[in-house]
Design a protein around this motif. Structure first.
Motif, PDB file in Angstrom:
ATOM      1  N   ALA A  10       0.669  -1.300  -0.128  1.00  0.00           N
ATOM      2  CA  ALA A  10       0.248   0.072   0.005  1.00  0.00           C
ATOM      3  C   ALA A  10       0.851   1.161   0.153  1.00  0.00           C
ATOM      4  CB  ALA A  10      -1.070   0.051   1.070  1.00  0.00           C
ATOM      5  N   LEU A  11       1.859   1.339   0.758  1.00  0.00           N
ATOM      6  CA  LEU A  11       2.885   2.388   0.839  1.00  0.00           C
ATOM      7  C   LEU A  11       3.562   2.429  -0.410  1.00  0.00           C
ATOM      8  CD1 LEU A  11       4.170   4.720   2.395  1.00  0.00           C
ATOM      9  CD2 LEU A  11       5.962   2.957   3.141  1.00  0.00           C
ATOM     10  N   ALA A  12       3.950   1.393  -1.192  1.00  0.00           N
ATOM     11  CA  ALA A  12       4.754   1.632  -2.531  1.00  0.00           C
ATOM     12  C   ALA A  12       3.758   2.033  -3.432  1.00  0.00           C
ATOM     13  CB  ALA A  12       5.077   0.246  -2.962  1.00  0.00           C
ATOM     14  N   VAL A  13       2.360   1.800  -3.395  1.00  0.00           N
ATOM     15  CA  VAL A  13       1.252   2.208  -4.495  1.00  0.00           C
ATOM     16  C   VAL A  13       0.993   3.651  -4.319  1.00  0.00           C
ATOM     17  CG1 VAL A  13      -1.117   1.816  -5.168  1.00  0.00           C
ATOM     18  CG2 VAL A  13       0.459  -0.159  -5.101  1.00  0.00           C
ATOM     19  N   SER A  14       0.961   4.173  -3.073  1.00  0.00           N
ATOM     20  CA  SER A  14       0.766   5.592  -2.849  1.00  0.00           C
ATOM     21  C   SER A  14       1.903   6.474  -3.275  1.00  0.00           C
ATOM     22  CB  SER A  14       0.687   5.618  -1.053  1.00  0.00           C
ATOM     23  OG  SER A  14       2.000   5.576  -0.624  1.00  0.00           O
ATOM     24  N   GLN A  15       3.136   5.877  -3.357  1.00  0.00           N
ATOM     25  CA  GLN A  15       4.293   6.718  -3.806  1.00  0.00           C
ATOM     26  C   GLN A  15       4.259   6.953  -5.540  1.00  0.00           C
ATOM     27  OE1 GLN A  15       6.449   8.040  -1.450  1.00  0.00           O
ATOM     28  NE2 GLN A  15       4.713   7.198  -0.421  1.00  0.00           N
ATOM     29  N   VAL A  16       3.250   6.158  -6.173  1.00  0.00           N
ATOM     30  CA  VAL A  16       3.582   6.191  -7.604  1.00  0.00           C
ATOM     31  C   VAL A  16       3.132   7.654  -8.125  1.00  0.00           C
ATOM     32  CG1 VAL A  16       2.112   5.471  -9.852  1.00  0.00           C
ATOM     33  CG2 VAL A  16       2.684   3.593  -7.912  1.00  0.00           C
ATOM     34  N   GLY A  17       3.927   7.950  -9.036  1.00  0.00           N
ATOM     35  CA  GLY A  17       3.755   9.257  -9.396  1.00  0.00           C
ATOM     36  C   GLY A  17       4.922  10.268  -8.845  1.00  0.00           C
ATOM     37  N   ILE A  18       5.594   9.995  -7.922  1.00  0.00           N
ATOM     38  CA  ILE A  18       6.329  10.962  -7.261  1.00  0.00           C
ATOM     39  C   ILE A  18       7.561  10.763  -8.146  1.00  0.00           C
ATOM     40  CG2 ILE A  18       8.030  11.263  -5.149  1.00  0.00           C
ATOM     41  CD1 ILE A  18       5.546  10.278  -3.594  1.00  0.00           C
ATOM     42  N   LYS A  19       8.302  11.950  -8.428  1.00  0.00           N
ATOM     43  CA  LYS A  19       9.294  12.056  -9.277  1.00  0.00           C
ATOM     44  C   LYS A  19      10.530  12.660  -8.845  1.00  0.00           C
ATOM     45  CE  LYS A  19       6.365  12.434 -13.676  1.00  0.00           C
ATOM     46  NZ  LYS A  19       6.451  13.298 -14.810  1.00  0.00           N
ATOM     47  N   GLU A  20      11.770  12.516  -9.395  1.00  0.00           N
ATOM     48  CA  GLU A  20      13.116  13.012  -8.943  1.00  0.00           C
ATOM     49  C   GLU A  20      13.372  14.370  -9.717  1.00  0.00           C
ATOM     50  OE1 GLU A  20      15.782  11.074 -12.383  1.00  0.00           O
ATOM     51  OE2 GLU A  20      15.236   9.842 -10.891  1.00  0.00           O
TER      52      GLU A  20
END
Length: 489
Positions: A10-20
Motif C-alpha cells: 500500500a505504501l509503495a502504491v501511494s508513492q506512484v507518480g512521485i518524481k525525482e
C-alpha cells in the motif's frame, strides 16, 4: 495477513507518480529517497545523484517498520547477495518480494504487487512509463515473467509469510498460490473493527503514536492510507487508531464441586490405508513444441523437485519450452536410457518415475553430449562443459551444416563480446532500448538467433553451443565467416 506485506505494498502504491529532480533538460536521480538514504561520494547533485531503485526498496521497508527484512542499500548486487546469503532467493514471484533484473540482478529492482501465469505486476522506483532508458520516478510496471532480463526474486522473511508461485514456497514460510493479487492477502470479511481518532500533539511521531497504541507502524499506516510520507506529520493532524479494548470486570462465582465420571474405554479405530494422489500419464500428445497445458507445468515442477532446476531460468510453466525438453532428456539419460528413449519427450515410464519419485536414478552431470556428429548427424562425442568444450562442440555442428569458422576466430570474438560468460546480456545498448538485448557468448539478439538458428541445437539463446552456431551462421551469410569479424557485427 497483517504482517506488513499489505502495508508495504500500500505504501509503495501511494508513492506512484512521485518524481525525482529535473535539471537542464534531464532527470538527475536526486529524489526524496536519495535524500533519505544519504550522500554517496563521487555522484553529482552533491552526492545525491545516484540511481535510487534499491534505495526506494530500503525506504519502503524502513517506513513500514520492516527494515530488518531487507538490506539498507542503494546497490542491486548487494540486494541479491543479501537475500542469497539468507537462502531467501527464488526463481518465482511472490507478493512483497523484490524482483531483480539484468546480469547477476545488478541492473534494477522493484516490488512485486501481483502476478499471474504470464506477467509480474510491480511498483518500481527510478523508472518511467515511456520505455526509455532514463528513469524519472515511481511507477507501476508490468513485466513478462519469463523475460530473460528477469534475474530472480528476494523473499523478505515476513512473519506469517506471503503468497508465492514457487512450488517450494513452504521452505520460505510462504504459501503456494499460482496466481495472486493484494486482495488475496485480505482474510474473509468480518465485522468491521472499531476505530478511534486521535489528534497529533507537538513533537509526536507516527512511530511513537503506534507504540503508545500497542500496534506496529505498518498497522497504523494501513488504517491511514492518506498518509503518503510517514516522516511528515504535524501537530493537529488526525490519525485513526484501533479502538481501545475495554477491560472486562472479573465475575466471582461459587465453584461447583467436580464430579469425576467413570472413564469410558473407546475401541481403538482400525488404521486405514491412504494412497497418495497420483496423476496417471496423460499421453505423449500433451508434450512437445506448441503444447500448453497443466501437465507441462506438473512435469516441470517434478523435474525441478528432482534436481533439474538449472534448466529453468524462471520456473515451470504450462507452455512447453526448450528448457522442458532439455530437462526431460537429461533426466532420461540419467536413468541410463538412450536413443528414442532419451529424446526429451516424456513417455509413461519417464512420467511415472518423476511424479511418484520412485525408481529414480541420481542425476549425472559430468559432460555435455554433442547434438550431432559430422558423419551421422547423431549424438556421439562428448565435450567438457566449459568454453573450450562449447567451441569444439559448435565446430562439429557447424561442419555438419557447412558453416565456416575456426576455433581461433570463434574464441577471439567470444572474448571481445562476452568474456566467455554464456548468461550475460547487454541491457544498455540500442538493441536493449528496442526490447531485444544482445545475449549469450556472441551477444546475439533474439530475432537474429531465430533467423539463423542451426537445426539440432537448442532454441535457448543462452545455450552456449546454440548461440555460437547461430552467430557463426549469421556471420557466414553477412561477412563470409566469423573469422572475418574483428569488431561489433
Amino acid at each position: 495477513m497483517t504482517n506488513g506485506v499489505k502495508e508495504l505494498i500500500a505504501l509503495a502504491v501511494s508513492q506512484v507518480g512521485i518524481k525525482e529532480k529535473y535539471s537542464n533538460g534531464h532527470w538527475v536521480n536526486n529524489s526524496k529517497y536519495n535524500q533519505w538514504f544519504g550522500r554517496i561520494p563521487g555522484y553529482g547533485e552533491d552526492g545525491y545523484g545516484y540511481p535510487w531503485c534499491a534505495a526506494f526498496q530500503s525506504w519502503l521497508l524502513d517506513k513500514t517498520g520492516l527494515k530488518a527484512l531487507g538490506p539498507r542499500t542503494a546497490s542491486c548486487l548487494a540486494t541479491v547477495a543479501w537475500f542469497k546469503a539468507r537462502k531467501r532467493w527464488s526463481a518465482y514471484p511472490a507478493l512483497g518480494a523484490q524482483i531483480l533484473f539484468g546480469p547477476g540482478g545488478g541492473t534494477h529492482v522493484g516490488l512485486v504487487v501481483g502476478y499471474d501465469r504470464s506477467y509480474v505486476y510491480t511498483v518500481e522506483g527510478n523508472t518511467n512509463v515511456s520505455g526509455g532508458a532514463e528513469g524519472d520516478g515511481v511507477w507501476r510496471k508490468t513485466r513478462v515473467r519469463r523475460d530473460t532480463n528477469v534475474y530472480g526474486y528476494g523473499y523478505p522473511d515476513y512473519s506469517g509469510g506471503s503468497l508465492s508461485a514457487d512450488p517450494d514456497a513452504s521452505k520460505f514460510g510462504y504459501k503456494y498460490k499460482e496466481v495472486a493479487t493484494v486482495a488475496d492477502l485480505t482474510p474473509k470479511a468480518t465485522a468491521p473493527a472499531k476505530t478511534r481518532v486521535v489528534t497529533v500533539k507537538a513533537g509526536q511521531t507516527l512511530s511513537a503514536i503506534a507504540v503508545a497504541a500497542g500496534i506496529t507502524l505498518a498497522t497504523l499506516l494501513s488504517l491511514n492510507t492518506g498518509i503518503k510520507d510517514p516522516d511528515k506529520v504535524q501537530a493537529g493532524d488526525k490519525v485513526t487508531l484501533p479502538a481501545a479494548v475495554p477491560s472486562t470486570p472479573k465475575v466471582t462465582t461459587t465453584p461447583t464441586p467436580k464430579v469425576t465420571p467413570k472413564p469410558t474405554v473407546k475401541p481403538k479405530p482400525k488404521p486405514t490405508k491412504t494412497t497418495p494422489k497420483f496423476t496417471a500419464f496423460p499421453g505423449a500428445k500433451y508434450f512437445g513444441p506448441g503444447k500448453s497445458n497443466k501437465y507441462v507445468t506438473q512435469l516441470g515442477t517434478a523435474l525441478i523437485k528432482h534436481g533439474y532446476k538449472d534448466f529453468y531460468k524462471v520456473g515451470a510453466g504450462p507452455k512447453w519450452s526448450e528448457s522442458d525438453r532439455q530437462a526431460v532428456q537429461a533426466f532420461q539419460r540419467s536413468q541410463g536410457w538412450s536413443g528414442t528413449s532419451a529424446d526429451g519427450i516424456p513417455g509413461k515410464e519417464t512420467w511415472d518415475r518423476l511424479i511418484t519419485g520412485k525408481n529414480i536414478q541420481p542425476r549425472v552431470k559430468a559432460v555435455r553430449a554433442t547434438r550431432m556428429s559430422a558423419s551421422t548427424g547423431r549424438a556421439s562425442l562428448t565435450y567438457s562443459n566449459n568454453l573450450d568444450g562449447w567451441i569444439r562442440e559448435a565446430l562439429v555442428v557447424m561442419k555438419a551444416h557447412g558453416i565456416p569458422g575456426t576455433y581461433e576466430g570463434i574464441h577471439r570474438n567470444i572474448i571481445r563480446e562476452s568474456g566467455g560468460n554464456p548468461r550475460i546480456c547487454n541491457t544498455t545498448d540500442i538493441n536493449a532500448q528496442r526490447g531485444t538485448p544482445s545475449c549469450g557468448l556472441l551477444q546475439t539478439i533474439a530475432p537474429t538467433f531465430k533467423a539463423y538458428h542451426v537445426s539440432g541445437t537448442s532454441w535457448d539463446v543462452f545455450d552456449p553451443v546454440a548461440n555460437i552456431a547461430a552467430a557463426c551462421n549469421y556471420a557466414a551469410h553477412n561477412y563470409g565467416s566469423i573469422d572475418n569479424v574483428n569488431g561489433p557485427y
